[in-house]
Design an enzyme around this catalytic site. Structure first.
Site, PDB file in Angstrom:
ATOM      1  N   GLN A   9      15.163 -51.588 -69.930  1.00 59.76           N
ATOM      2  CA  GLN A   9      13.949 -52.056 -70.611  1.00 59.76           C
ATOM      3  C   GLN A   9      12.906 -52.547 -69.608  1.00 59.76           C
ATOM      4  O   GLN A   9      13.258 -53.171 -68.613  1.00 59.76           O
ATOM      5  CB  GLN A   9      14.326 -53.202 -71.556  1.00 59.76           C
ATOM      6  N   SER A  87      21.521 -51.999 -67.380  1.00 61.95           N
ATOM      7  CA  SER A  87      21.543 -52.504 -68.757  1.00 61.95           C
ATOM      8  C   SER A  87      21.518 -51.348 -69.763  1.00 61.95           C
ATOM      9  O   SER A  87      22.455 -50.569 -69.826  1.00 61.95           O
ATOM     10  CB  SER A  87      20.380 -53.489 -68.963  1.00 61.95           C
ATOM     11  N   LEU A  88      20.428 -51.216 -70.511  1.00 62.04           N
ATOM     12  CA  LEU A  88      20.281 -50.100 -71.452  1.00 62.04           C
ATOM     13  C   LEU A  88      20.559 -48.755 -70.772  1.00 62.04           C
ATOM     14  O   LEU A  88      21.123 -47.826 -71.367  1.00 62.04           O
ATOM     15  CB  LEU A  88      18.848 -50.116 -72.004  1.00 62.04           C
ATOM     16  N   ARG A 112      22.202 -51.081 -80.968  1.00 61.31           N
ATOM     17  CA  ARG A 112      22.131 -52.151 -79.963  1.00 61.31           C
ATOM     18  C   ARG A 112      20.768 -52.847 -80.025  1.00 61.31           C
ATOM     19  O   ARG A 112      20.675 -54.068 -80.024  1.00 61.31           O
ATOM     20  CB  ARG A 112      22.346 -51.520 -78.577  1.00 61.31           C
ATOM     21  N   HIS A 194      21.881 -60.495 -71.995  1.00 60.82           N
ATOM     22  CA  HIS A 194      22.966 -60.701 -71.028  1.00 60.82           C
ATOM     23  C   HIS A 194      23.318 -62.180 -70.871  1.00 60.82           C
ATOM     24  O   HIS A 194      23.473 -62.682 -69.763  1.00 60.82           O
ATOM     25  CB  HIS A 194      22.613 -60.052 -69.679  1.00 60.82           C
ATOM     26  N   GLN A 243      29.058 -55.806 -71.973  1.00 65.50           N
ATOM     27  CA  GLN A 243      27.788 -55.776 -71.245  1.00 65.50           C
ATOM     28  C   GLN A 243      26.686 -56.661 -71.833  1.00 65.50           C
ATOM     29  O   GLN A 243      25.881 -57.223 -71.096  1.00 65.50           O
ATOM     30  CB  GLN A 243      27.306 -54.316 -71.175  1.00 65.50           C
TER      31      GLN A 243
END
Length: 291
Positions: A9, A87-88, A112, A194, A243
């Site tokens: 992101q 991440s993503l 998500r 996170h 995650q």
């Protein structure tokens, strides 16, 4: 050895993916399929929307995923020795390396995004970038605060993002400056990604991940949770579930990939954020965008 890396992101921009859509039939098919699966015209927002529209989590995450996967699908000589995603981006990496189908990957990313959005609304929270402090000092300051505040993204040496409650981040920014940070910048994000505050989103996503088929990929994926290479579908699933509440160990992932033989990092997706981070982590690495 070649490592393909996939952004998270923040890399989105208006017009993203339009060139892929217009120049490659394979990419066009993925964009059209995404509109169908999501039930709204995401390509229209990506190509012609506003920054505000693109910033919505439910749009941003599938948009970056779609751009990244489409770019990998049409890249010349796409043959990764290893992959990783920030991440993503881990979802994009799993689709590109054939662990997940495009359709399943997109559904999980959308779920998500919606789960994270709901968690943010239930618990107003935020993130901040801490520049110029050692990682262990940042961790020490976070641990000294009586609010939820944790290290969330280990982006590169001297750049760590923290995540937590609004009050916790406010206190942390002051304390980080006192401890010698060059800058402590609150980020324009929807919530504390996170961090433990994402637990409700993790629980919701866990169910969807458990029900999805993960296959044996074409190469190892270095996952955010432990920065280690994984090929076992069951392990990959468990790491993907963890995650959302665990930190993104990007610095450690790149260091491990270099130790395992990576010399060239190819970024697949919008922007060049990861190329910049890779260079700060390992000066000798060659970096480029996928073509």
């Amino acid at each position: 050895m070649k490592a393909y890396v996939f952004p998270g992101q923040g890399s989105q921009f208006v017009g993203m993916g339009k060139d892929l859509y217009e120049q490659h039939e394979a990419a066009k098919q993925l964009f059209d399929k995404a509109n169908e699966i999501l039930g709204f015209n995401i390509t229209e927002i990506m190509f012609n929307g506003t920054d505000e529209e693109l910033k919505q989590t439910k749009v941003t995450q599938p948009a970056i995923f779609l751009h990244s996967v489409a770019q990998a699908a049409v890249a010349k000589d796409f043959a990764p020795d290893m992959v990783a995603g920030h991440s993503l981006g881990e979802f994009s990496a799993l689709v590109a390396s054939k662990v997940l189908s495009f359709e399943d990957g997109l559904r999980l990313v959308y779920k998500r995004a919606m789960a994270m959005q709901a968690a943010c609304e239930a618990n107003p929270s935020t993130m901040a970038a801490i520049l110029g402090l050692e990682d262990d000092k940042v961790e020490e300051v976070c641990a000294s605060i009586d609010e939820v505040v944790v290290a969330a993204n280990y982006n590169c040496p001297g750049q760590l993002v923290i995540s937590g409650s609004n009050k916790g981040i406010e206190i942390a920014c002051e304390k980080m400056k006192e401890a010698g940070a060059k800058r402590a910048l609150p980020l324009p994000v929807g919530g504390a990604f996170h961090s433990p505050l994402m637990k409700p989103a993790e629980e919701e996503l866990a169910k969807a991940i458990e029900e999805t088929t993960f296959a044996q990929g074409i190469c190892p994926i270095y996952q955010n949770v432990d920065a280690k290479p994984h090929t076992d579908p069951a392990e990959i699933k468990q790491n993907l579930i963890k995650q959302l509440t665990a930190p993104v160990r990007w610095t450690q992932s790149v260091q491990q990939m270099v130790a395992d033989g990576a010399t060239h990092f190819v970024e697949c997706g919008p922007g060049k954020v990861l190329q910049g981070l890779v260079k700060k982590i390992e000066r000798t690495a060659e970096v480029s965008s996928a073509e």
